[in-house]
Design an enzyme around this catalytic site. Structure first.
Site, PDB file in Angstrom:
ATOM      1  N   GLY A 126      19.315 -20.352 158.482  1.00 59.60           N
ATOM      2  CA  GLY A 126      18.289 -19.342 158.698  1.00 59.60           C
ATOM      3  C   GLY A 126      17.529 -19.777 159.845  1.00 59.60           C
ATOM      4  O   GLY A 126      17.241 -20.772 160.227  1.00 59.60           O
ATOM      5  N   GLY A 131      10.108 -17.226 162.513  1.00 64.32           N
ATOM      6  CA  GLY A 131       9.048 -17.417 163.441  1.00 64.32           C
ATOM      7  C   GLY A 131       8.497 -18.897 163.365  1.00 64.32           C
ATOM      8  O   GLY A 131       8.078 -19.430 164.437  1.00 64.32           O
ATOM      9  N   PHE A 132       8.618 -19.425 162.098  1.00 66.73           N
ATOM     10  CA  PHE A 132       8.089 -20.842 161.991  1.00 66.73           C
ATOM     11  C   PHE A 132       9.142 -21.724 162.537  1.00 66.73           C
ATOM     12  O   PHE A 132       8.565 -22.728 163.138  1.00 66.73           O
ATOM     13  CB  PHE A 132       8.108 -21.105 160.363  1.00 66.73           C
ATOM     14  N   GLY A 133      10.417 -21.843 162.476  1.00 64.72           N
ATOM     15  CA  GLY A 133      11.304 -22.571 162.976  1.00 64.72           C
ATOM     16  C   GLY A 133      12.852 -22.094 162.321  1.00 64.72           C
ATOM     17  O   GLY A 133      13.048 -20.970 162.114  1.00 64.72           O
ATOM     18  N   VAL A 153      15.752 -23.136 159.636  1.00 67.58           N
ATOM     19  CA  VAL A 153      15.864 -23.611 158.009  1.00 67.58           C
ATOM     20  C   VAL A 153      17.401 -23.922 157.879  1.00 67.58           C
ATOM     21  O   VAL A 153      18.268 -23.545 158.355  1.00 67.58           O
ATOM     22  CB  VAL A 153      15.755 -22.371 157.219  1.00 67.58           C
ATOM     23  N   LYS A 185      12.736 -26.127 156.060  1.00 68.25           N
ATOM     24  CA  LYS A 185      12.189 -25.115 157.109  1.00 68.25           C
ATOM     25  C   LYS A 185      11.411 -26.270 157.926  1.00 68.25           C
ATOM     26  O   LYS A 185      10.408 -26.845 157.639  1.00 68.25           O
ATOM     27  CB  LYS A 185      11.205 -23.944 156.467  1.00 68.25           C
ATOM     28  N   ASP A 190       2.635 -10.684 154.297  1.00 70.41           N
ATOM     29  CA  ASP A 190       4.028 -10.509 154.800  1.00 70.41           C
ATOM     30  C   ASP A 190       4.805 -10.251 153.847  1.00 70.41           C
ATOM     31  O   ASP A 190       6.197 -10.897 153.887  1.00 70.41           O
ATOM     32  CB  ASP A 190       4.268 -11.658 155.553  1.00 70.41           C
TER      33      ASP A 190
END
Length: 578
Positions: free
Chosen positions: A263, A266-268, A270, A284, A379
């Site tokens: 995956g 927005g965080f980075g 996975v 993640k 969210d």
């Protein structure tokens, strides 16, 4: 499996063979056939093309070639040697190229080829064709008849097409070329090509080898420096939380050097990983940053290290490196709710959807009511509802979550969240409360009911709540239901869940229910059998269960499918609301 006029998706089937009463030997079966349903996304091939290509098959007795069924559809199973075109509009596929080179063809050139109005490329080279070339060019742009036994004259239509540059003609190797010196009877072009290839290819290969050696040295040097940097940049002061801290080296080990991406967000990125004890995890990773620069890393670590609930994702640990921040979660093998609602491989039934909705509601209820201070997720959306093997839903992605004390009715933040899920009151005032999550959950409920995305193209862009209102106003509440449900739902529970969703979507936060009220109302519409496991592997088990319920309906017996909840539901929950 075919049942009641429809095909069942991945059904479970069992067979029992018994010997007859007068038999002294056990039963014996020496063969059986299995058929699977192949969905045909394309229309069937143009009827004229089908007729002509079948004439070709008969003319040349092509028994050795596997030409069965529709020539072009489905596209994955088109006939060997054929290339088809698939128009985007509602038009039938057409055959545009036929390659029967080296197929042992004998006799004259089949006129059926020339009757195929969409045929552009015909390659019949290296066969034993005899006679003359038909006096009709049609739509052909490439005609390769080289290395056959053709001895007849070349028709004027073919010559004119060649001379006008409309036809690429290849006839070398045929008796008819013994007295013709034109280029279509010569392989000089091929000779030139061979010479060019013999000269150019070695030069290109040598050049590529030199470039690859240089790049390999540069990459190896860069990787060596990166590995040294990452090993040296571990933060000396750990976070003061009671979960495992992974080093970058450990992350590399459990993810097999970050090989399997499952995956991106927005965080980075996975990655899939496996711990020392064999447990699967999702890692993640946010690369090339620091804790000071990451606004989401610390809140998520702090939140998940303190909260523990069956419907909240479990944080196994974190990595605190100056060049690599990472969170290590339990792996959820069924992906997220959005993927299941929108995908084609698996269809959730009504009962499963309500269970997942209740799971998510209970997770949010825990954050709002049982955490001190209360936590607002901010969210809530279907991609952030992950599913385990039994389709139990868990809330994930707490990067935007915020906590506030009971003394405060809200906290003021910059607008954050995802388009389509944003609370209009929060978006206007930047005042976030637990009711912000309730609004987003209302959108999730509508997605569960309709299978639509939060922003619908129908044909213009419209917000999902407005789309639902329009559908109901112009027709029936059943018009909003996801077609994948095949009308297998209870009308009264549908109406109640739609009402609940719309209640969650009230413009004024004060008019929305709490997550405790939402969870309580969802429980009313779920069957329960105390202590029974939740079987949700696929419709393999669900369809036979529905069949058993249909039989037992006359006996007034209820058979439960999912469990863990204490409120009952009438048997009509599996049948059409229409």
């Amino acid at each position: 499996m075919h049942q009641n006029g429809r095909f069942l998706h991945n059904p479970a089937a069992s067979f029992l063979l018994n010997k007859t009463n007068n038999s002294v030997l056990p039963p014996l079966i020496n063969a059986f056939e299995l058929y699977s349903l192949v969905r045909m996304d394309n229309l069937t091939t143009d009827s004229n093309d089908i007729s002509y290509i079948k004439e070709v098959k008969k003319h040349y007795n092509l028994a050795q070639i596997n030409w069965n069924g529709d020539p072009c559809s489905p596209g994955e199973y088109s006939w060997e040697g054929l290339i088809c075109s698939y128009p985007k509009s509602n038009q039938n596929p057409r055959i545009i190229a036929v390659n029967l080179s080296t197929s042992g063809l004998k006799g004259g050139l089949a006129i059926s080829f020339m009757n195929m109005s969409s045929l552009i490329n015909l390659d019949l080279s290296h066969n034993n064709l005899t006679g003359a070339i038909p006096d009709y060019l049609g739509s052909l742009r490439v005609l390769n008849l080289s290395n056959n036994q053709l001895n007849g004259p070349i028709p004027d239509s073919v010559l004119q097409g060649f001379q006008a540059g409309l036809l690429d003609l290849r006839l070398e190797g045929n008796p008819l070329c013994s007295k013709v010196k034109d280029t279509y009877c010569s392989n000089k072009k091929n000779t030139i090509h061979i010479i060019l290839i013999a000269v150019i290819v070695p030069v290109v290969l040598v050049s590529l080898l030199v470039v690859m050696c240089i790049l390999w040295k540069l990459c190896w040097k860069g990787k060596s420096e990166d590995h040294e940097d990452y090993a040296m940049y571990e933060e000396e002061t750990p976070l003061h939380i009671d979960i495992r801290r992974f080093t970058y080296t450990e992350l590399k080990l459990i993810t097999n050097d970050f090989q399997s991406i499952i995956g991106k967000g927005g965080f980075g990125i996975v990655y899939h990983g496996t711990l020392e004890n064999g447990d699967e995890v999702a890692v993640k990773v946010l690369m090339e940053t620091s804790i000071a620069e990451s606004k989401d890393f610390l809140p998520e670590v702090q939140t998940l290290s303190k909260v523990h609930h069956k419907n909240l994702v479990t944080l196994q640990g974190y990595c605190q490196n100056k060049k690599c921040l990472a969170l290590v979660y339990d792996f959820m093998p069924r992906g997220n709710l959005q993927q299941l609602l929108r995908g084609d491989e698996y269809s959730l039934n009504w009962e499963q959807r309500l269970h997942i909705a209740l799971d998510a509601a209970q997770g949010l209820e825990y954050l709002h009511e049982l955490c001190t201070p209360s936590i607002v997720h901010r969210d809530v959306k279907t991609p952030n509802i992950l599913l385990d093997n039994n389709l139990v839903g868990v809330i994930s992605d707490f990067g935007l979550s915020r906590a506030f004390n009971d003394a405060h009715t809200h906290i003021s933040t910059a607008a954050a969240g995802t388009l389509g899920y944003l609370d209009p009151e929060y978006h206007a005032s930047f005042q976030v409360t637990v009711k912000t999550d309730v609004y987003s959950f209302g959108i999730v409920l509508l997605e569960i009911i309709t299978g639509q995305s939060p922003v619908v193209m129908d044909p213009q862009t419209v917000h999902l709540p407005n789309w639902v209102r329009q559908k109901i106003a112009n027709g029936s509440i059943h018009d909003v239901v996801d077609k994948k449900l095949l009308d297998l739902y209870d009308a009264s529970s549908l109406q109640s869940v739609v009402d609940l969703a719309m209640n969650c979507l009230e413009n004024a936060a004060i008019n929305r229910p709490t997550m405790t009220e939402v969870a309580s109302r969802l429980k009313v519409w779920l069957p329960a059998v105390s202590g029974a496991p939740r079987h949700t592997d696929s419709m393999d088990t669900e369809i036979p269960r529905q069949f058993r319920l249909m039989i037992s309906r006359a006996r007034n017996e209820g058979i439960s499918f999912q469990s863990g909840y204490t409120n009952g539901i009438s048997q009509t929950s599996l049948f059409s609301g229409r």
